[in-house]
Design a protein around this motif. Structure first.
Motif, PDB file in Angstrom:
ATOM      1  N   TYR A 141      16.918   0.662 109.077  1.00 54.19           N
ATOM      2  CA  TYR A 141      17.052   2.025 109.583  1.00 54.19           C
ATOM      3  C   TYR A 141      18.449   2.061 109.909  1.00 54.19           C
ATOM      4  N   LEU A 142      19.236   1.218 110.225  1.00 52.66           N
ATOM      5  CA  LEU A 142      20.787   1.327 110.628  1.00 52.66           C
ATOM      6  C   LEU A 142      21.279   1.537 108.950  1.00 52.66           C
ATOM      7  N   LEU A 143      21.053   0.890 108.288  1.00 56.28           N
ATOM      8  CA  LEU A 143      21.486   1.347 106.696  1.00 56.28           C
ATOM      9  C   LEU A 143      21.332   2.988 106.385  1.00 56.28           C
ATOM     10  N   ARG A 144      20.103   3.273 106.762  1.00 60.92           N
ATOM     11  CA  ARG A 144      19.943   4.763 106.459  1.00 60.92           C
ATOM     12  C   ARG A 144      20.766   5.761 107.276  1.00 60.92           C
ATOM     13  N   GLN A 145      21.135   5.089 108.272  1.00 62.66           N
ATOM     14  CA  GLN A 145      22.069   6.201 108.995  1.00 62.66           C
ATOM     15  C   GLN A 145      23.436   6.052 108.726  1.00 62.66           C
ATOM     16  N   ALA A 146      23.760   5.247 107.862  1.00 68.25           N
ATOM     17  CA  ALA A 146      25.385   4.713 107.551  1.00 68.25           C
ATOM     18  C   ALA A 146      25.746   5.660 106.329  1.00 68.25           C
ATOM     19  N   THR A 147      27.158   5.992 106.611  1.00 68.90           N
ATOM     20  CA  THR A 147      27.873   6.620 105.503  1.00 68.90           C
ATOM     21  C   THR A 147      28.711   5.595 104.442  1.00 68.90           C
ATOM     22  N   LEU A 148      29.189   4.736 105.468  1.00 71.47           N
ATOM     23  CA  LEU A 148      29.991   3.361 104.816  1.00 71.47           C
ATOM     24  C   LEU A 148      29.453   2.148 105.288  1.00 71.47           C
ATOM     25  N   VAL A 149      28.949   1.220 104.532  1.00 71.92           N
ATOM     26  CA  VAL A 149      28.404  -0.170 104.804  1.00 71.92           C
ATOM     27  C   VAL A 149      29.544  -1.351 104.615  1.00 71.92           C
ATOM     28  N   LYS A 150      29.849  -2.269 105.593  1.00 68.40           N
ATOM     29  CA  LYS A 150      30.434  -3.228 105.255  1.00 68.40           C
ATOM     30  C   LYS A 150      29.668  -4.572 105.634  1.00 68.40           C
ATOM     31  N   LEU A 151      29.587  -5.288 104.616  1.00 68.46           N
ATOM     32  CA  LEU A 151      28.679  -6.639 104.884  1.00 68.46           C
ATOM     33  C   LEU A 151      29.478  -7.603 104.097  1.00 68.46           C
ATOM     34  N   ASN A 152      28.843  -8.965 104.541  1.00 71.64           N
ATOM     35  CA  ASN A 152      29.454 -10.273 103.627  1.00 71.64           C
ATOM     36  C   ASN A 152      28.424 -10.356 102.643  1.00 71.64           C
ATOM     37  N   SER A 153      28.692 -11.485 101.605  1.00 70.39           N
ATOM     38  CA  SER A 153      27.919 -11.793 100.287  1.00 70.39           C
ATOM     39  C   SER A 153      26.654 -12.346 100.731  1.00 70.39           C
ATOM     40  N   GLN A 154      26.720 -13.125 101.768  1.00 66.46           N
ATOM     41  CA  GLN A 154      25.246 -13.666 102.232  1.00 66.46           C
ATOM     42  C   GLN A 154      24.485 -12.753 102.739  1.00 66.46           C
ATOM     43  N   GLU A 155      24.926 -11.710 103.524  1.00 59.45           N
ATOM     44  CA  GLU A 155      24.178 -10.575 103.945  1.00 59.45           C
ATOM     45  C   GLU A 155      23.637  -9.705 102.801  1.00 59.45           C
ATOM     46  N   LEU A 156      24.364  -9.399 101.994  1.00 58.22           N
ATOM     47  CA  LEU A 156      24.007  -8.764 100.593  1.00 58.22           C
ATOM     48  C   LEU A 156      22.787  -9.690 100.017  1.00 58.22           C
ATOM     49  N   ALA A 210      23.382   1.661  97.415  1.00 58.85           N
ATOM     50  CA  ALA A 210      23.841   3.290  97.687  1.00 58.85           C
ATOM     51  C   ALA A 210      22.841   4.234  97.468  1.00 58.85           C
ATOM     52  N   GLY A 211      22.354   4.042  96.329  1.00 61.74           N
ATOM     53  CA  GLY A 211      21.270   5.193  96.043  1.00 61.74           C
ATOM     54  C   GLY A 211      20.193   5.162  96.937  1.00 61.74           C
ATOM     55  N   ARG A 212      19.596   4.013  97.223  1.00 68.54           N
ATOM     56  CA  ARG A 212      18.515   3.607  97.898  1.00 68.54           C
ATOM     57  C   ARG A 212      18.665   4.529  99.529  1.00 68.54           C
ATOM     58  N   PHE A 213      19.869   3.945 100.031  1.00 67.79           N
ATOM     59  CA  PHE A 213      20.201   4.343 101.474  1.00 67.79           C
ATOM     60  C   PHE A 213      21.068   5.578 101.569  1.00 67.79           C
ATOM     61  N   ASN A 214      21.364   6.213 100.393  1.00 71.74           N
ATOM     62  CA  ASN A 214      22.235   7.405 100.385  1.00 71.74           C
ATOM     63  C   ASN A 214      23.657   7.062 101.066  1.00 71.74           C
ATOM     64  N   LEU A 215      24.381   6.095 100.633  1.00 68.34           N
ATOM     65  CA  LEU A 215      25.590   5.645 101.102  1.00 68.34           C
ATOM     66  C   LEU A 215      26.771   6.220 100.290  1.00 68.34           C
ATOM     67  N   GLN A 216      27.860   6.471 101.114  1.00 66.85           N
ATOM     68  CA  GLN A 216      28.993   6.871 100.302  1.00 66.85           C
ATOM     69  C   GLN A 216      29.836   5.816  99.707  1.00 66.85           C
ATOM     70  N   ALA A 217      29.747   4.490 100.610  1.00 63.59           N
ATOM     71  CA  ALA A 217      30.469   3.551 100.013  1.00 63.59           C
ATOM     72  C   ALA A 217      29.934   2.233 100.620  1.00 63.59           C
ATOM     73  N   ILE A 218      30.208   1.207  99.940  1.00 58.07           N
ATOM     74  CA  ILE A 218      29.628  -0.051 100.320  1.00 58.07           C
ATOM     75  C   ILE A 218      30.770  -1.253 100.221  1.00 58.07           C
ATOM     76  N   CYS A 219      31.191  -2.088 101.268  1.00 59.74           N
ATOM     77  CA  CYS A 219      32.180  -2.978 100.933  1.00 59.74           C
ATOM     78  C   CYS A 219      31.663  -4.422 101.343  1.00 59.74           C
ATOM     79  N   VAL A 220      31.886  -5.515 100.401  1.00 60.25           N
ATOM     80  CA  VAL A 220      31.207  -6.707 100.652  1.00 60.25           C
ATOM     81  C   VAL A 220      32.723  -7.636 100.403  1.00 60.25           C
ATOM     82  N   THR A 221      32.568  -8.426 101.714  1.00 59.40           N
ATOM     83  CA  THR A 221      33.665  -9.487 102.009  1.00 59.40           C
ATOM     84  C   THR A 221      32.935 -10.652 101.380  1.00 59.40           C
ATOM     85  N   LYS A 222      34.051 -11.557 100.786  1.00 58.29           N
ATOM     86  CA  LYS A 222      33.392 -12.719 100.030  1.00 58.29           C
ATOM     87  C   LYS A 222      34.478 -13.919 100.515  1.00 58.29           C
TER      88      LYS A 222
END
Length: 311
Positions: A165-180, A201-213
């Protein structure tokens, strides 16, 4: 009436209890402090207990330059505490005490006004662990213009449905590689960045995704392109707050109108600067971030490395 804020962070403010002592923390609080240091008008929507630990957190917030008006006071629940342990070469380990004051975050007219006027609203998953705070977060997000979801999964304090649900609300998502990897597993999809980020991004209509590693740096997907930046401190042990500094610099850089590759490099530089300092919530400046991000020694770092793969 609260002044309008460029950024509003919603979520926990608490004490991280470490073997060496306790320090103020909570990802939304840390991010708010760093955003303020980078020159943005910032407010935190949170809740503390009417106790000594809460009063100390208010003092720290004021000392760090934050407006405390949207930090609610509870007469019935204690200020939040997290037992944190950092082990070399591993992620920080957390034990989050519950229930605490921020589990009962209230929906108020003042919070609505601040969120409605903000350019960016930052939130995470931990504040949504209780039904009261979760409902408050959901309602506040309805008033937000640009929503940044800093995932921050803390077992066992989340569920798949809430995170989705929180992903669907987001414009930009930041998560780490384990979370991905975990989230893509829920969705029955491979976690390979080249396909996972565009798909997510397509599934949740996100403008941007950032993955920290960690030692491998970070990847940003936006505008149908991938941007990569290696870590400025490869091999450095994890530091509490470095991810929050990363997020703050990423958001601040975007609000400054910088290019995606510049935003990512500055975010990685901010994380490295916090990692290198042995103090709690060290001072970040745009000048220090720019100096590291633009340093000649790091001129080999790649910029944009490709476009959206064929789907």
């Amino acid at each position: 009436m609260n002044p309008s804020a460029a950024v509003v962070c919603i979520g926990e403010i608490l004490w991280d209890v470490l073997p060496a002592g306790r320090q103020p923390g909570g990802a939304p609080f840390n991010a708010a402090v760093y955003l303020h240091q980078l020159g943005l008008s910032t407010q935190l929507v949170s809740r503390i207990g009417d106790d000594e630990l809460g009063r100390e957190l208010l003092a720290v917030s004021t000392q760090k330059g934050l407006n405390p008006d949207l930090i609610q006071r509870s007469k019935t629940h204690l200020t939040g505490v997290v037992k944190a342990n950092v082990r070399s070469g591993h992620e920080v380990q957390y034990k989050v005490v519950e229930p605490v004051a921020w589990d009962y975050l209230r929906y108020t007219a003042e919070a609505v006004a601040a969120v409605s006027e903000a350019q960016v609203v930052v939130y995470g998953s931990l504040v949504a662990r209780s039904s009261t705070a979760r409902e408050t977060l959901y309602r506040l997000l309805q008033h937000a213009l640009f929503r940044v979801f800093d995932v921050n999964l803390r077992p066992p304090h989340y569920s798949r449905e809430v995170v989705k649900y929180l992903l669907r609300q987001a414009t930009l998502v930041k998560l780490n590689s384990q979370e991905l990897t975990e989230i893509m597993g829920w969705l029955g999809q491979p976690a390979t960045e080249a396909t996972a980020l565009p798909w997510l991004a397509g599934r949740f209509n996100l403008q941007a995704i950032c993955v920290t590693k960690g030692a491998d740096g970070a990847t940003l997907w936006t505008d149908s392109q991938f941007f990569h930046c290696p870590s400025f401190d490869e091999g450095a042990p994890p530091t509490i707050g470095s991810g929050d500094a990363f997020l703050a610099a990423l958001v601040a850089s975007q609000l400054q109108g910088r290019s995606p590759d510049d935003c990512l490099r500055r975010a990685c530089a901010a994380a490295a600067l916090v990692t290198r300092q042995a103090t709690v919530l060290p001072t970040l400046t745009n000048q220090a971030i720019d100096a590291l991000a633009d340093s000649p020694a790091d001129s080999h770092f790649p910029k944009a490395t490709g476009s959206l793969p064929a789907r």
